[in-house]
Design an enzyme around this catalytic site. Structure first.
Site, PDB file in Angstrom:
ATOM      1  N   HIS A   1       5.142   2.357  26.450  1.00  0.00           N
ATOM      2  CA  HIS A   1       5.813   1.543  25.398  1.00  0.00           C
ATOM      3  C   HIS A   1       5.150   1.617  24.019  1.00  0.00           C
ATOM      4  O   HIS A   1       4.128   1.715  23.762  1.00  0.00           O
ATOM      5  CB  HIS A   1       5.473  -0.119  25.807  1.00  0.00           C
ATOM      6  CG  HIS A   1       6.547  -0.872  25.122  1.00  0.00           C
ATOM      7  ND1 HIS A   1       7.443  -1.603  25.986  1.00  0.00           N
ATOM      8  CD2 HIS A   1       6.902  -1.248  23.761  1.00  0.00           C
ATOM      9  CE1 HIS A   1       8.268  -2.476  25.023  1.00  0.00           C
ATOM     10  NE2 HIS A   1       7.688  -2.164  23.787  1.00  0.00           N
TER      11      HIS A   1
ATOM     12  N   HIS B   1       3.708   1.966  20.518  1.00  0.00           N
ATOM     13  CA  HIS B   1       2.645   0.884  20.014  1.00  0.00           C
ATOM     14  C   HIS B   1       1.687   1.593  19.157  1.00  0.00           C
ATOM     15  O   HIS B   1       1.483   2.800  19.256  1.00  0.00           O
ATOM     16  CB  HIS B   1       1.965  -0.031  20.981  1.00  0.00           C
ATOM     17  CG  HIS B   1       1.038   0.879  21.878  1.00  0.00           C
ATOM     18  ND1 HIS B   1       1.691   1.594  23.010  1.00  0.00           N
ATOM     19  CD2 HIS B   1      -0.203   0.820  21.848  1.00  0.00           C
ATOM     20  CE1 HIS B   1       0.314   2.227  23.471  1.00  0.00           C
ATOM     21  NE2 HIS B   1      -0.445   1.843  22.901  1.00  0.00           N
TER      22      HIS B   1
ATOM     23  N   GLN C   1      -2.198   0.680  16.846  1.00  0.00           N
ATOM     24  CA  GLN C   1      -3.370  -0.055  17.126  1.00  0.00           C
ATOM     25  C   GLN C   1      -4.153  -0.292  15.820  1.00  0.00           C
ATOM     26  O   GLN C   1      -3.998   0.639  14.761  1.00  0.00           O
ATOM     27  CB  GLN C   1      -4.475   0.357  18.253  1.00  0.00           C
ATOM     28  CG  GLN C   1      -3.645   0.366  19.236  1.00  0.00           C
ATOM     29  CD  GLN C   1      -4.908   1.000  20.686  1.00  0.00           C
ATOM     30  OE1 GLN C   1      -5.771   0.493  20.562  1.00  0.00           O
ATOM     31  NE2 GLN C   1      -4.351   2.459  21.104  1.00  0.00           N
TER      32      GLN C   1
ATOM     33  N   GLU D   1     -16.926  24.173  19.182  1.00  0.00           N
ATOM     34  CA  GLU D   1     -16.746  23.013  18.182  1.00  0.00           C
ATOM     35  C   GLU D   1     -17.538  21.826  18.336  1.00  0.00           C
ATOM     36  O   GLU D   1     -18.054  21.175  17.289  1.00  0.00           O
ATOM     37  CB  GLU D   1     -15.263  22.347  18.575  1.00  0.00           C
ATOM     38  CG  GLU D   1     -14.093  23.074  18.105  1.00  0.00           C
ATOM     39  CD  GLU D   1     -13.608  24.274  19.113  1.00  0.00           C
ATOM     40  OE1 GLU D   1     -14.387  24.634  19.973  1.00  0.00           O
ATOM     41  OE2 GLU D   1     -12.521  24.659  18.976  1.00  0.00           O
TER      42      GLU D   1
ATOM     43  N   HIS E   1      -1.290   8.025  -7.865  1.00  0.00           N
ATOM     44  CA  HIS E   1      -2.641   7.787  -7.333  1.00  0.00           C
ATOM     45  C   HIS E   1      -2.867   6.180  -6.970  1.00  0.00           C
ATOM     46  O   HIS E   1      -2.097   5.442  -7.558  1.00  0.00           O
ATOM     47  CB  HIS E   1      -3.690   7.980  -8.607  1.00  0.00           C
ATOM     48  CG  HIS E   1      -5.150   7.667  -8.126  1.00  0.00           C
ATOM     49  ND1 HIS E   1      -5.774   8.291  -7.347  1.00  0.00           N
ATOM     50  CD2 HIS E   1      -5.732   6.277  -8.207  1.00  0.00           C
ATOM     51  CE1 HIS E   1      -6.942   7.827  -6.919  1.00  0.00           C
ATOM     52  NE2 HIS E   1      -6.903   6.502  -7.491  1.00  0.00           N
TER      53      HIS E   1
ATOM     54  N   CYS F   1      -8.813  12.610  -9.931  1.00  0.00           N
ATOM     55  CA  CYS F   1      -8.954  12.427  -8.687  1.00  0.00           C
ATOM     56  C   CYS F   1      -8.558  13.879  -7.783  1.00  0.00           C
ATOM     57  O   CYS F   1      -7.590  14.175  -7.825  1.00  0.00           O
ATOM     58  CB  CYS F   1      -7.807  11.396  -8.042  1.00  0.00           C
ATOM     59  SG  CYS F   1      -7.620  11.318  -6.409  1.00  0.00           S
TER      60      CYS F   1
ATOM     61  N   HIS G   1      -8.175   8.345  -2.622  1.00  0.00           N
ATOM     62  CA  HIS G   1      -6.723   8.135  -2.562  1.00  0.00           C
ATOM     63  C   HIS G   1      -6.003   7.999  -0.946  1.00  0.00           C
ATOM     64  O   HIS G   1      -6.771   9.043  -0.217  1.00  0.00           O
ATOM     65  CB  HIS G   1      -6.255   9.749  -3.195  1.00  0.00           C
ATOM     66  CG  HIS G   1      -4.868   9.628  -3.658  1.00  0.00           C
ATOM     67  ND1 HIS G   1      -4.329  10.232  -4.770  1.00  0.00           N
ATOM     68  CD2 HIS G   1      -3.614   9.486  -2.878  1.00  0.00           C
ATOM     69  CE1 HIS G   1      -3.140  10.079  -4.980  1.00  0.00           C
ATOM     70  NE2 HIS G   1      -2.646   9.782  -3.768  1.00  0.00           N
TER      71      HIS G   1
HETATM   72 ZN   LIG Z   1       7.580  -1.589  27.674  1.00  0.00          ZN
HETATM   73 ZN   LIG Z   2      -5.417  10.299  -6.627  1.00  0.00          ZN
END
Ligand SMILES: [Zn+2]
Ligand SMILES: [Zn+2]
Length: 328
Positions: free
Chosen positions: A162, A164, A166, A307, A238, A194, A291
């Site tokens: 379903h 969704h 979080q 990794e 920004h 920036c 940013h």
């Molecule tokens: Zn559902």
């Molecule tokens: Zn920025």
């Protein structure tokens, strides 16, 4: 329910959350097939409210009668607000209680809908829900960081089909975010601009990694994308804090997010992915050097020994070619 707590790894200064309540998730013990999951037993479907946690926020369907989004507490929360973010020493180590909040945003009453395929107005309502919860959760002084994220597909960590998203709020700012903010600060100190605004200017100038843009946002594959088809959606003006997003920006974000996810859906046959809104930690919310952006990471590769050992990713595809493919 036994409570969460958080421990600091002294060797890396990374925090680790211990969440015993999540051990009880039945889906942890059996293989699930999300595609075959039955709406009949889905706690997020209408008519199954008996199995749903109390509704914190509900937004109406913008087109027809009934609700479009609902926010509930996560049934198996990683962190809970009924404690304090105080730290204490445990021998040479630092620990704290599992202070925070963990909510689920049910994006639609329809079990089989998804952001890539739902009406644009519905995507706008999902973003409006993010924004309202973000602003509400940021009102408490203890709340230091809010992560809004979406896990799509089993490889991305989804345990229910379903649609969704979080939200997890924490009483700490982890090393990962401090490092990003420190680098942004360093760039700002050196160049008085920036870093993200400069990256955006360069990307729009060179065009090779741009996928699409609209009035308020640009979607591109970052220069050093860590995984194949990673995408960033970033505001053109920004803006440090997702909480500052305007109504116009919300409409433009809905448009470009649906477009970006639609490209993954069509061109890569609906891959599993995560997306995360990377926004300023509380004490950086108004700063000129931070940013915010939305980061989409498809789950097409699996991190392995190298990794884990090195902290470096091996990306088997090239960002410019990924962008060309997604743009076409
Ligand atoms: Zn559902
Ligand atoms: Zn920025």
């Amino acid at each position: 329910m036994s409570k969460s707590h958080i421990r600091l790894n002294k060797t890396t200064r990374e925090w680790v959350i211990y969440a015993p309540s999540r051990q009880k998730r039945p889906q942890d013990f059996k293989q699930i097939n999300l595609e075959e999951s039955d709406s009949h037993y889905c706690p997020f479907c209408p008519e199954n409210e008996d199995h749903l946690e109390p509704v914190i926020l509900e937004l109406p369907n913008p087109i027809k009668q009934g609700w479009q989004t609902r926010v509930v507490e996560n049934k198996y929360p990683v962190l809970t607000p009924d404690t304090h973010p105080n730290r204490k020493m445990n021998g040479i180590y630092v620990t704290m209680m599992g202070y925070g909040q963990h909510e689920v945003i049910i994006e639609s009453p329809h079990h089989n809908q998804d952001i890539a395929t739902m009406p644009l107005k519905a995507v706008e309502t999902v973003l409006e829900t993010y924004h309202q919860r973000y602003l509400e959760l940021m009102t408490a002084h203890e709340n230091m960081m809010i992560i809004i994220f979406r896990n799509h597909g089993k490889k991305a960590g989804a345990s229910l089909k379903h649609p969704h998203s979080q939200i997890i709020m924490t009483g700490i700012v982890p090393q990962h975010i401090r490092l990003r903010e420190r680098e942004a600060q360093r760039y700002y100190d050196q160049w008085a601009r920036c870093l993200y605004c400069d990256m955006l200017y360069f990307e729009l100038h060179t065009e090779t990694r741009i996928i699409t843009e609209n009035h308020s946002f640009v979607c591109f594959v970052p220069f050093a994308a860590e995984v194949p088809f990673e995408m960033w959606i970033i505001p053109k003006e920004h803006q440090a804090d997702f909480g500052s997003i305007s109504s116009r920006q919300k409409a433009d974000l809905a448009l470009i997010l649906k477009d970006a996810l639609g490209r993954l859906y069509r061109k890569l046959n609906n891959p599993d992915y995560n997306y995360v809104i990377n926004t300023a930690a509380r004490y950086k919310a108004e700063e000129p050097q931070v940013h915010w952006y939305l980061q989409i990471r498809p789950r097409l590769t699996t991190p392995a020994g190298f990794e884990i050992g090195s902290g470096m990713n091996i990306n088997p595809s090239i960002p410019e070619l990924d962008a060309k493919f997604l743009r076409s």
